[in-house]
Scaffold this motif. Structure first.
Motif, PDB file in Angstrom:
ATOM      1  N   LEU A  66     -62.212  13.076 -22.483  1.00  0.00           N
ATOM      2  CA  LEU A  66     -61.669  12.577 -21.505  1.00  0.00           C
ATOM      3  C   LEU A  66     -61.808  11.846 -19.919  1.00  0.00           C
ATOM      4  O   LEU A  66     -61.810  12.758 -20.102  1.00  0.00           O
ATOM      5  CB  LEU A  66     -60.526  13.048 -22.219  1.00  0.00           C
ATOM      6  N   PRO A  67     -61.164  10.404 -19.509  1.00  0.00           N
ATOM      7  CA  PRO A  67     -61.140  10.973 -18.133  1.00  0.00           C
ATOM      8  C   PRO A  67     -59.667  11.878 -17.435  1.00  0.00           C
ATOM      9  O   PRO A  67     -58.520  12.079 -18.314  1.00  0.00           O
ATOM     10  CB  PRO A  67     -60.952   9.534 -17.812  1.00  0.00           C
ATOM     11  N   ALA A  68     -59.667  12.612 -16.715  1.00  0.00           N
ATOM     12  CA  ALA A  68     -59.016  14.011 -16.084  1.00  0.00           C
ATOM     13  C   ALA A  68     -57.681  13.040 -15.523  1.00  0.00           C
ATOM     14  O   ALA A  68     -56.784  13.889 -15.523  1.00  0.00           O
ATOM     15  CB  ALA A  68     -59.487  14.316 -15.358  1.00  0.00           C
ATOM     16  N   ASP A  69     -57.819  11.662 -15.100  1.00  0.00           N
ATOM     17  CA  ASP A  69     -56.603  11.619 -14.840  1.00  0.00           C
ATOM     18  C   ASP A  69     -55.576  10.436 -15.683  1.00  0.00           C
ATOM     19  O   ASP A  69     -54.759   9.644 -15.681  1.00  0.00           O
ATOM     20  CB  ASP A  69     -56.960   9.874 -13.638  1.00  0.00           C
ATOM     21  N   LEU A  70     -56.253  10.129 -17.033  1.00  0.00           N
ATOM     22  CA  LEU A  70     -55.503   9.701 -18.106  1.00  0.00           C
ATOM     23  C   LEU A  70     -54.239  10.625 -18.200  1.00  0.00           C
ATOM     24  O   LEU A  70     -53.949  11.404 -17.969  1.00  0.00           O
ATOM     25  CB  LEU A  70     -56.121   9.777 -19.281  1.00  0.00           C
ATOM     26  N   ALA A  82     -53.329  22.876 -38.362  1.00  0.00           N
ATOM     27  CA  ALA A  82     -54.212  24.238 -38.216  1.00  0.00           C
ATOM     28  C   ALA A  82     -54.897  24.056 -37.270  1.00  0.00           C
ATOM     29  O   ALA A  82     -55.136  25.184 -36.400  1.00  0.00           O
ATOM     30  CB  ALA A  82     -55.260  24.818 -39.054  1.00  0.00           C
ATOM     31  N   GLY A  83     -55.066  23.116 -36.240  1.00  0.00           N
ATOM     32  CA  GLY A  83     -55.769  22.264 -35.150  1.00  0.00           C
ATOM     33  C   GLY A  83     -54.958  21.756 -34.198  1.00  0.00           C
ATOM     34  O   GLY A  83     -55.524  21.958 -33.253  1.00  0.00           O
ATOM     35  N   ALA A  84     -53.490  21.647 -34.374  1.00  0.00           N
ATOM     36  CA  ALA A  84     -53.211  21.719 -33.262  1.00  0.00           C
ATOM     37  C   ALA A  84     -52.755  21.896 -32.722  1.00  0.00           C
ATOM     38  O   ALA A  84     -52.578  21.954 -31.007  1.00  0.00           O
ATOM     39  CB  ALA A  84     -51.525  20.898 -33.940  1.00  0.00           C
ATOM     40  N   ALA A  85     -52.711  23.478 -32.105  1.00  0.00           N
ATOM     41  CA  ALA A  85     -52.324  24.477 -31.196  1.00  0.00           C
ATOM     42  C   ALA A  85     -53.474  24.115 -30.506  1.00  0.00           C
ATOM     43  O   ALA A  85     -53.067  24.522 -29.116  1.00  0.00           O
ATOM     44  CB  ALA A  85     -51.600  25.230 -31.468  1.00  0.00           C
ATOM     45  N   GLU A  86     -54.530  24.301 -30.701  1.00  0.00           N
ATOM     46  CA  GLU A  86     -56.020  24.866 -30.581  1.00  0.00           C
ATOM     47  C   GLU A  86     -56.398  23.052 -29.108  1.00  0.00           C
ATOM     48  O   GLU A  86     -56.653  22.594 -28.100  1.00  0.00           O
ATOM     49  CB  GLU A  86     -56.982  24.763 -31.257  1.00  0.00           C
ATOM     50  N   LEU A  87     -56.250  22.793 -29.679  1.00  0.00           N
ATOM     51  CA  LEU A  87     -56.116  20.846 -29.546  1.00  0.00           C
ATOM     52  C   LEU A  87     -55.126  20.523 -28.731  1.00  0.00           C
ATOM     53  O   LEU A  87     -55.162  20.549 -27.100  1.00  0.00           O
ATOM     54  CB  LEU A  87     -56.110  19.805 -30.270  1.00  0.00           C
ATOM     55  N   LEU A  88     -53.957  21.106 -28.398  1.00  0.00           N
ATOM     56  CA  LEU A  88     -52.682  20.751 -27.156  1.00  0.00           C
ATOM     57  C   LEU A  88     -53.451  22.105 -26.054  1.00  0.00           C
ATOM     58  O   LEU A  88     -53.200  21.337 -25.164  1.00  0.00           O
ATOM     59  CB  LEU A  88     -51.711  21.110 -27.855  1.00  0.00           C
ATOM     60  N   GLU A  89     -53.722  23.046 -26.473  1.00  0.00           N
ATOM     61  CA  GLU A  89     -54.197  24.001 -25.439  1.00  0.00           C
ATOM     62  C   GLU A  89     -55.062  22.828 -24.348  1.00  0.00           C
ATOM     63  O   GLU A  89     -55.233  23.286 -23.407  1.00  0.00           O
ATOM     64  CB  GLU A  89     -54.834  24.932 -26.201  1.00  0.00           C
ATOM     65  N   ALA A  90     -56.383  22.858 -25.280  1.00  0.00           N
ATOM     66  CA  ALA A  90     -57.056  21.964 -24.708  1.00  0.00           C
ATOM     67  C   ALA A  90     -56.521  21.073 -23.721  1.00  0.00           C
ATOM     68  O   ALA A  90     -57.421  20.384 -22.400  1.00  0.00           O
ATOM     69  CB  ALA A  90     -58.291  21.686 -25.377  1.00  0.00           C
ATOM     70  N   LEU A  91     -55.980  19.940 -24.282  1.00  0.00           N
ATOM     71  CA  LEU A  91     -55.592  18.550 -23.635  1.00  0.00           C
ATOM     72  C   LEU A  91     -54.100  19.558 -22.262  1.00  0.00           C
ATOM     73  O   LEU A  91     -54.604  18.351 -21.104  1.00  0.00           O
ATOM     74  CB  LEU A  91     -54.308  18.306 -24.721  1.00  0.00           C
ATOM     75  N   ARG A  92     -53.584  20.191 -22.217  1.00  0.00           N
ATOM     76  CA  ARG A  92     -52.693  21.044 -21.109  1.00  0.00           C
ATOM     77  C   ARG A  92     -54.243  21.010 -20.414  1.00  0.00           C
ATOM     78  O   ARG A  92     -54.002  21.268 -18.620  1.00  0.00           O
ATOM     79  CB  ARG A  92     -52.565  22.010 -21.730  1.00  0.00           C
ATOM     80  N   GLN A  93     -54.692  22.161 -20.751  1.00  0.00           N
ATOM     81  CA  GLN A  93     -56.215  22.579 -19.585  1.00  0.00           C
ATOM     82  C   GLN A  93     -55.958  21.515 -18.832  1.00  0.00           C
ATOM     83  O   GLN A  93     -57.011  21.342 -18.398  1.00  0.00           O
ATOM     84  CB  GLN A  93     -56.755  22.728 -20.041  1.00  0.00           C
ATOM     85  N   HIS A  94     -57.159  20.487 -19.587  1.00  0.00           N
ATOM     86  CA  HIS A  94     -57.376  18.992 -19.036  1.00  0.00           C
ATOM     87  C   HIS A  94     -56.756  17.828 -18.198  1.00  0.00           C
ATOM     88  O   HIS A  94     -57.079  17.295 -17.312  1.00  0.00           O
ATOM     89  CB  HIS A  94     -58.493  18.275 -20.266  1.00  0.00           C
ATOM     90  N   GLY A  96     -53.428  18.696 -17.998  1.00  0.00           N
ATOM     91  CA  GLY A  96     -52.120  18.962 -16.552  1.00  0.00           C
ATOM     92  C   GLY A  96     -51.083  18.824 -16.754  1.00  0.00           C
ATOM     93  O   GLY A  96     -50.680  17.837 -17.828  1.00  0.00           O
ATOM     94  N   LYS A  97     -50.636  17.461 -16.150  1.00  0.00           N
ATOM     95  CA  LYS A  97     -49.231  16.686 -15.654  1.00  0.00           C
ATOM     96  C   LYS A  97     -49.671  15.154 -16.627  1.00  0.00           C
ATOM     97  O   LYS A  97     -48.135  15.300 -17.283  1.00  0.00           O
ATOM     98  CB  LYS A  97     -49.234  15.877 -14.322  1.00  0.00           C
ATOM     99  N   GLY A  98     -50.907  14.853 -16.879  1.00  0.00           N
ATOM    100  CA  GLY A  98     -50.521  14.117 -17.735  1.00  0.00           C
ATOM    101  C   GLY A  98     -50.212  13.703 -18.987  1.00  0.00           C
ATOM    102  O   GLY A  98     -50.021  13.072 -19.877  1.00  0.00           O
ATOM    103  N   LEU A  99     -50.880  15.502 -20.108  1.00  0.00           N
ATOM    104  CA  LEU A  99     -49.716  16.386 -20.799  1.00  0.00           C
ATOM    105  C   LEU A  99     -48.831  16.054 -20.892  1.00  0.00           C
ATOM    106  O   LEU A  99     -47.997  15.789 -21.440  1.00  0.00           O
ATOM    107  CB  LEU A  99     -50.365  17.062 -21.333  1.00  0.00           C
ATOM    108  N   THR A 100     -47.803  16.426 -19.572  1.00  0.00           N
ATOM    109  CA  THR A 100     -46.622  17.200 -19.870  1.00  0.00           C
ATOM    110  C   THR A 100     -45.771  15.692 -19.227  1.00  0.00           C
ATOM    111  O   THR A 100     -44.843  15.880 -19.917  1.00  0.00           O
ATOM    112  CB  THR A 100     -46.170  17.894 -19.009  1.00  0.00           C
ATOM    113  N   HIS A 101     -46.259  15.021 -18.732  1.00  0.00           N
ATOM    114  CA  HIS A 101     -45.018  14.159 -18.457  1.00  0.00           C
ATOM    115  C   HIS A 101     -45.551  12.622 -20.034  1.00  0.00           C
ATOM    116  O   HIS A 101     -44.434  11.654 -19.251  1.00  0.00           O
ATOM    117  CB  HIS A 101     -45.798  13.319 -17.402  1.00  0.00           C
ATOM    118  N   SER A 102     -46.016  13.661 -20.824  1.00  0.00           N
ATOM    119  CA  SER A 102     -46.657  12.187 -22.277  1.00  0.00           C
ATOM    120  C   SER A 102     -45.148  12.806 -22.714  1.00  0.00           C
ATOM    121  O   SER A 102     -45.064  13.374 -22.148  1.00  0.00           O
ATOM    122  CB  SER A 102     -47.927  12.042 -22.199  1.00  0.00           C
TER     123      SER A 102
END
Ligand SMILES: NC(=O)C1=CN([C@@H]2O[C@H](COP(=O)(O)OP(=O)(O)OC[C@H]3O[C@@H](n4cnc5c(N)ncnc54)[C@H](O)[C@@H]3O)[C@@H](O)[C@H]2O)C=CC1
Ligand SMILES: O=C(O)[C@@H]1CCC=N1
Length: 282
Positions: A66-70, A82-94, A96-102
Motif C-alpha cells: 500500500l502507498p505509505a502515505d495512504l 481470526a485474521g483481524a489483529a494481525e492485519l491491524l498490526e501490519a496496517l499500524r506498522q505501515h 502509522g498515523k494513516g491508521l490512527t487518524h482514520s
C-alpha cells in the motif's frame, strides 16, 4: 431501500478514500454494490487473491504494497475475525498515523469495538461495526450498524451513507445487538437460499423438470420478498391471504407450523447463530 443503478457512475476525485481490507465474498458483494451505486466511493482494495475489482478499484496484495502515505477516511475491515489483529498490526506498522487518524468500519461478525481499538494500539480509536449481507451486491442489502463512543458525527454519517448506498441500514443502540442482527439479516440470506434449494428438490420429486422447479422456486421467493418489501401489510396478513380454508396452503402450513417444525427450529437456528456471534466476539 436503494433501487439498483443500471450503470456505474464514476467516483468523484474529492470523495473520501475508502480502504476495503479483505475483498472475499462479503467485501466483493459490497464493492459490487458500491460500483453500481449513484455515488461510487474512491475505493482502494487490499486482498491477497482478488483478480479483478468491481469498478476497477486498485488492488494491493499485501499491506506492505500500500502507498505509505495512504490516509483513508474509513478502513472497511472485511476479513475473518481470526485474521483481524494481525492485519491491524501490519496496517499500524505501515500506515502509522494513516491508521490512527482514520475510522475503522468493521463488518466482521465478531471482535468488539474495544478489541479492535486495542489491536490498533489506540484504545480511543474510532470504530464502527456494521453487519451487512450479500444482497448488498445487488443494492438490496440490509445492514445493522453500531458506532463506538469515539466516532465523530461526520464519520458515522459517511459509514451510514456507504452502507445505505447498497441497501437499508438499521442502527442499533447496543453493540451486543449486532449478534441478533447477524443471526437475522447477516446469515439470513443463507436460510432463504436453503429454502430455495429444498423447494427446487421437492419440485423435482413432484415430477417437474429441474429447470422448471428452479425457476418457480426462485421467482416465487423474489415475488414474496418484493411483497414484504413493498406492501404495508404484516407478514401474517400476507400469509393469510394465500391460505384458503381447507385448501392446499393450509395442508402445507399444517406441516410447517407444527409445534416441532418451524416455530421450534427457526428460533433454535437464530439462537445458535447469535451464540456463535457472541463466541466470535470474545
Ligand atoms: N459472507 C457473508 O455473508 C457475511 C460476512 N460477514 C463478515 O465478513 C467477513 C469476511 O467474510 P467473507 O467475505 O465471507 O470471507 P472471505 O474469506 O470470503 O473473505 C476474506 C478475504 O480477505 C482476504 N484477506 C484476509 N486476510 C488478508 C490480509 N491480511 N491481507 C489481504 N487480504 C486478506 C482474503 O484473501 C479473502 O479474499 C467476516 O468477518 C464475516 O464475519 C458479515 C456479514 C455477512
Ligand atoms: O457465517 C458467518 O459467520 C458470516 C457472518 C454472517 C454471514 N456470514
Amino acid at each position: 431501500m436503494t433501487a439498483p443503478h443500471p450503470a456505474s457512475a464514476p467516483s468523484s476525485s474529492d470523495a473520501p478514500v475508502i480502504l476495503l481490507a479483505g475483498c472475499g465474498r462479503m467485501g466483493s458483494a459490497l464493492a459490487q454494490g458500491w460500483a453500481a451505486s449513484a455515488h461510487p466511493p474512491r475505493l482502494v482494495i487490499l486482498d491477497h487473491k482478488l483478480e479483478k475489482a468491481p469498478g476497477n478499484a486498485p488492488i494491493y496484495r499485501q499491506v506492505k504494497d500500500l502507498p505509505a502515505d495512504l490516509a483513508p477516511a474509513l478502513i472497511v475491515l472485511a476479513v475473518k475475525p481470526a485474521g483481524a489483529a494481525e492485519l491491524l498490526e501490519a496496517l499500524r506498522q505501515h500506515l502509522g498515523k494513516g491508521l490512527t487518524h482514520s475510522t475503522l468500519l468493521s463488518i466482521m461478525a465478531g471482535k468488539s469495538c474495544a478489541d479492535l481499538a486495542r489491536a490498533c494500539g489506540n484504545p480511543d480509536m474510532a470504530v464502527i461495526r456494521a453487519i451487512p449481507n450479500t444482497p448488498s451486491s445487488v443494492n438490496a442489502g440490509t445492514t445493522g450498524l453500531y458506532a463506538g463512543p469515539t466516532v465523530s458525527a461526520p464519520m458515522k454519517a459517511l459509514a451510514h451513507q456507504l452502507m445505505s448506498d447498497v441497501g437499508a441500514v438499521v442502527e442499533v443502540p447496543k453493540e451486543e445487538d449486532l449478534r441478533a442482527v447477524t443471526a437475522l439479516s447477516g446469515s439470513g440470506p443463507a436460510y432463504v437460499f436453503l429454502l430455495a434449494e429444498l423447494l427446487e428438490k421437492s419440485g423435482v420429486e413432484l415430477g417437474l423438470s429441474r429447470e422448471t422447479a428452479t425457476q418457480l422456486a426462485r421467482n416465487m421467493i423474489y415475488g414474496a420478498g418484493k411483497m414484504l418489501h413493498d406492501l404495508p401489510q404484516s407478514a401474517a396478513t400476507l400469509r393469510q391471504n394465500v391460505t384458503s380454508p381447507n385448501g392446499t396452503t393450509a395442508a402445507a402450513l399444517d406441516v410447517l407450523s407444527a409445534p416441532d417444525a418451524w416455530p421450534r427450529t427457526v428460533p433454535q437456528a437464530t439462537r445458535a447463530a447469535a451464540k456463535r456471534a457472541a463466541e466470535l466476539d470474545d
